[in-house]
Scaffold this motif. Sequence first.
Motif, mmCIF file in Angstrom:
data_model
loop_
_atom_site.group_PDB
_atom_site.id
_atom_site.type_symbol
_atom_site.label_atom_id
_atom_site.label_comp_id
_atom_site.label_asym_id
_atom_site.label_seq_id
_atom_site.Cartn_x
_atom_site.Cartn_y
_atom_site.Cartn_z
ATOM 1 N N MET A 327 -33.682 4.119 -14.558
ATOM 2 C CA MET A 327 -34.175 4.721 -15.794
ATOM 3 C C MET A 327 -34.641 6.169 -15.580
ATOM 4 N N MET A 328 -35.455 6.385 -14.536
ATOM 5 C CA MET A 328 -36.010 7.725 -14.330
ATOM 6 C C MET A 328 -34.970 8.696 -13.747
ATOM 7 N N ASP A 347 -27.008 6.408 -5.746
ATOM 8 C CA ASP A 347 -27.588 5.055 -5.835
ATOM 9 C C ASP A 347 -26.898 4.188 -4.785
ATOM 10 N N GLU A 406 -40.275 1.335 -6.669
ATOM 11 C CA GLU A 406 -41.653 1.664 -6.262
ATOM 12 C C GLU A 406 -42.041 0.821 -5.041
ATOM 13 N N LYS A 411 -38.705 3.749 0.011
ATOM 14 C CA LYS A 411 -38.881 5.201 -0.160
ATOM 15 C C LYS A 411 -38.817 5.897 1.202
ATOM 16 N N ASN A 431 -40.910 10.836 -7.261
ATOM 17 C CA ASN A 431 -41.295 10.611 -8.655
ATOM 18 C C ASN A 431 -42.193 9.376 -8.767
ATOM 19 N N SER A 433 -44.978 6.696 -9.431
ATOM 20 C CA SER A 433 -46.024 6.773 -10.450
ATOM 21 C C SER A 433 -47.373 6.329 -9.908
ATOM 22 N N PHE A 455 -42.376 12.582 -13.462
ATOM 23 C CA PHE A 455 -41.856 12.686 -14.833
ATOM 24 C C PHE A 455 -42.366 11.497 -15.643
HETATM 25 P P1 NAI Z 1 -35.344 1.572 -11.848
HETATM 26 O O1 NAI Z 1 -35.512 0.235 -11.265
HETATM 27 O O2 NAI Z 1 -34.869 1.723 -13.234
HETATM 28 O O3 NAI Z 1 -34.412 2.473 -10.930
HETATM 29 C C1 NAI Z 1 -34.457 2.531 -9.540
HETATM 30 C C2 NAI Z 1 -33.055 2.814 -9.047
HETATM 31 O O4 NAI Z 1 -33.116 3.075 -7.644
HETATM 32 C C3 NAI Z 1 -32.079 1.661 -9.236
HETATM 33 O O5 NAI Z 1 -30.923 2.109 -9.878
HETATM 34 C C4 NAI Z 1 -31.783 1.190 -7.824
HETATM 35 O O6 NAI Z 1 -30.479 0.693 -7.671
HETATM 36 C C5 NAI Z 1 -31.994 2.458 -7.040
HETATM 37 N N1 NAI Z 1 -32.292 2.177 -5.640
HETATM 38 C C6 NAI Z 1 -33.156 1.288 -5.132
HETATM 39 N N2 NAI Z 1 -33.143 1.333 -3.789
HETATM 40 C C7 NAI Z 1 -32.250 2.272 -3.441
HETATM 41 C C8 NAI Z 1 -31.783 2.776 -2.202
HETATM 42 N N3 NAI Z 1 -32.252 2.308 -1.051
HETATM 43 N N4 NAI Z 1 -30.857 3.738 -2.216
HETATM 44 C C9 NAI Z 1 -30.360 4.225 -3.357
HETATM 45 N N5 NAI Z 1 -30.767 3.780 -4.570
HETATM 46 C C10 NAI Z 1 -31.696 2.811 -4.608
HETATM 47 O O7 NAI Z 1 -36.787 2.272 -11.681
HETATM 48 P P2 NAI Z 1 -37.409 3.502 -12.493
HETATM 49 O O8 NAI Z 1 -38.190 2.972 -13.615
HETATM 50 O O9 NAI Z 1 -36.359 4.501 -12.711
HETATM 51 O O10 NAI Z 1 -38.465 4.064 -11.435
HETATM 52 C C11 NAI Z 1 -38.087 4.808 -10.307
HETATM 53 C C12 NAI Z 1 -39.303 5.478 -9.733
HETATM 54 O O11 NAI Z 1 -39.913 6.283 -10.716
HETATM 55 C C13 NAI Z 1 -40.388 4.541 -9.251
HETATM 56 O O12 NAI Z 1 -41.010 5.083 -8.121
HETATM 57 C C14 NAI Z 1 -41.345 4.501 -10.415
HETATM 58 O O13 NAI Z 1 -42.656 4.173 -10.014
HETATM 59 C C15 NAI Z 1 -41.269 5.920 -10.883
HETATM 60 N N6 NAI Z 1 -41.645 6.147 -12.284
HETATM 61 C C16 NAI Z 1 -41.290 5.262 -13.258
HETATM 62 C C17 NAI Z 1 -41.656 5.487 -14.571
HETATM 63 C C18 NAI Z 1 -41.257 4.545 -15.648
HETATM 64 O O14 NAI Z 1 -41.761 4.666 -16.768
HETATM 65 N N7 NAI Z 1 -40.386 3.612 -15.395
HETATM 66 C C19 NAI Z 1 -42.434 6.684 -14.943
HETATM 67 C C20 NAI Z 1 -42.672 7.588 -13.861
HETATM 68 C C21 NAI Z 1 -42.311 7.295 -12.588
#
Ligand code: NAI
Length: 721
Positions: A327-328, A347, A406, A411, A431, A433, A455
């Motif tokens: 999503m982010m 990804d 997260e 990470k 990024n 949170s 973000f």
């Molecule tokens: P998400 O679950 O939608 O996306 C995470 C993506 O990372 C997935 O597409 C996954 O396949 C990929 N991924 C996971 N492990 C991986 C790896 N080893 N190598 C490559 N890709 C990998 O999560 P979202 O919501 O986008 O959050 C991502 C980060 O942003 C987190 O740290 C979250 O805390 C932070 N964040 C989220 C917010 C939200 O409202 N969802 C707001 C601000 C920050």
Amino acid sequence: MTQNIRFSVDGDGIAILLIDVAERPMNVLTPGFRKDLAECIDKVASDPSIKGAVIGSAKSSFMAGADIKDMAGAFERGLTAREAAGFSGELNRLLRRMETCGKPFAAAINGVALGGGFEVALGCHYRVIEDSPKAGVGFPEVKIGLLPGAGGTQRTPRMIGVTEALRLISEGKQIGPQEALKKGLVNEVAPAPEIIGRARQWILKGGEGVQPWDKKGFRVPGGAGMMSPAAAQTFMIGTALAAKTTMRNYPAPAAILSCVYEGTLVPMDAALAIESKYFGQLLSGPVARNLMRTMFINKGAADKLARRPAGPPKSQVRKLGILGAGMMGAGVAYVSAVAGIEVVLLDSTLELAGKGKDYSKQLLAKDVGRGRKTQADADTILARIKPTVSYEDLAGCDLVVEAVFENREIKADVTQKTEAVIPKNAVFASNTSTLPITGLAQASKRPAQFIGIHFFSPVDKMPLVEIIVGKKTSEDTLARALDYVGQLRKTPIVVNDSRGFYTSRCFGTFVYEGMAMLQEGVNPALVENAAKMAGMPVGPLAVADEVTIDLQWKVIRQTEKDLGRKFQKPAAYDVVQKFVEELKRPGRRFGAGFYDYPKDAKKRLWPGLKDVFPQAPMQLPVDEVEKRLLYIQALEATRCMEEGVVTTAAEADLGSILGWGFPAWTGGTLSYIDMIGIRKFVAECERLAKRYGKRFKPSKWLKARAERNEPFHGGGSQKAA
Ligand code: NAI
């Protein structure tokens, strides 16, 4: 020749006044301009060889309006309602003199004429506007809690009727030349080089220097007052609508209605006095001051990267890497590609990376559908995003934004893989949170180049970016992160490292307080509605469902694990645990939370809530519920100041309004305390702590500040709400 207006008289006896306000990039209504305009009007009126005058601009736009810094400054110095009304009265007398001096005045509008600038044009007897998509007119005053105070509320209804005038003034939208012509706000639309010529022609052909409302028998088009059915309906519906949309937190829309209603029943001079009175009340009130300070002055400074260290040279991101196309990551890819940056979107599978790119495809298709972008532009933007699974593709990136799950281990792993390929001087940003940046930077070989760029979701809509400086982050890295936010045209705040940083931490207290009330037996509908009445965009229970209660449980558990004996249970610990583990209602995404989500009907509060949390026989008054919800957030913001997480009141305010929807009428978390008065705020917190729990207890630091009566924003008297 005056300092702010270039004055000349041509061979036909027509005076040309070109506004060119000194030392300002845009023409604004400075005291110097007002003085010069008065002088020019006197000259036109008294010189028998001058037939009339054309007012135009020597800059790229006609006039942007009032000088907001000047107005906000006047407030900080303790402006009274009477002085504020005097400010409007002076301008009203000046423009009234112009329209009644007997000579015809025509405005030639290039670019925009907004607010006070538009009012100068309306004081003229004729208006020609440039035919350009950049040109327009409008009254943005309502957005900073004001009303047009130089005749706009009175001339507009007399030109186009009360219904249309109210729409224009209350919505604050800018309209283009053709629409302005159709509505009757301008008389002609012409190519830019011809506007002054056309205005001259009108005068030469005998244009009359008398306004319609100064002629005998004038009537407001469509009628005015309660005896005219159309006007009566507009005022009745308008009053109800204003109450609904503002929850009575913003006084301007109601003042605009009163001003137009009362003013259109009397002759122009009396009408202008009415306008000045309402303008004075608004300008000297706390809401206009709060909006001007935070949403205009401090936002403007943040957008210009006020927190950027001066030393490092200006930088630009050309190639950006994004880890995680969820999503982010997908949102960051979109806004960066729109800003002209080449994006590598990585990804774990090509399918997931491609899905992240598809998000941009969908948003761009919408833009094309609405006519905001051409297909060719959309194609160019989309071609900038390269989905991949290969770290090699990150070679040559200036900046990498990490947005994977997260999870600390994941990470750390992607950080190391990335650092192996990116240039030595590249910046790595997380990024995250919630996870402290200093801890995440331990996985990096170059912690000085490691930073948090947080973000908000959805990235394409949310204007704020929270930059988190870790213990070892260098000034150069901070400057480069800020330059990137500048490229995206978003608003940055800079905070120091801490769990939840600034925004997530304060916002969490709002959600937890809502849940704590539920546990106490407060009616959940009261909690949700009181939040909205206070000005929050959604209630705490609804928002908990959106971000999922499950995620909050994970964050609480992680914090408990990390802090060990230092951990303090948040107010909502038991409620969150119950909903996730016992009731299995973890949030909207799972179909059940504090709300039910029926397939074919609107969501509704789960009826079972009253069995789990029996409601108290005596409910709290609504203002007490509102107070608890806002005070708990503001109090947490003071703790963030005390701990140095957030370092300026301006950023605390901006972060709260733009980041999590703290009500704008308050000016933000710390302006809100200043508005109440810090002593009163602290005394109330003490009372709330006794009654509801020690989370409301003000710290020694805050109490000492209250004893000194030291507001968060310096200078000026602070007025009580
Ligand atoms: P998400 O679950 O939608 O996306 C995470 C993506 O990372 C997935 O597409 C996954 O396949 C990929 N991924 C996971 N492990 C991986 C790896 N080893 N190598 C490559 N890709 C990998 O999560 P979202 O919501 O986008 O959050 C991502 C980060 O942003 C987190 O740290 C979250 O805390 C932070 N964040 C989220 C917010 C939200 O409202 N969802 C707001 C601000 C920050």
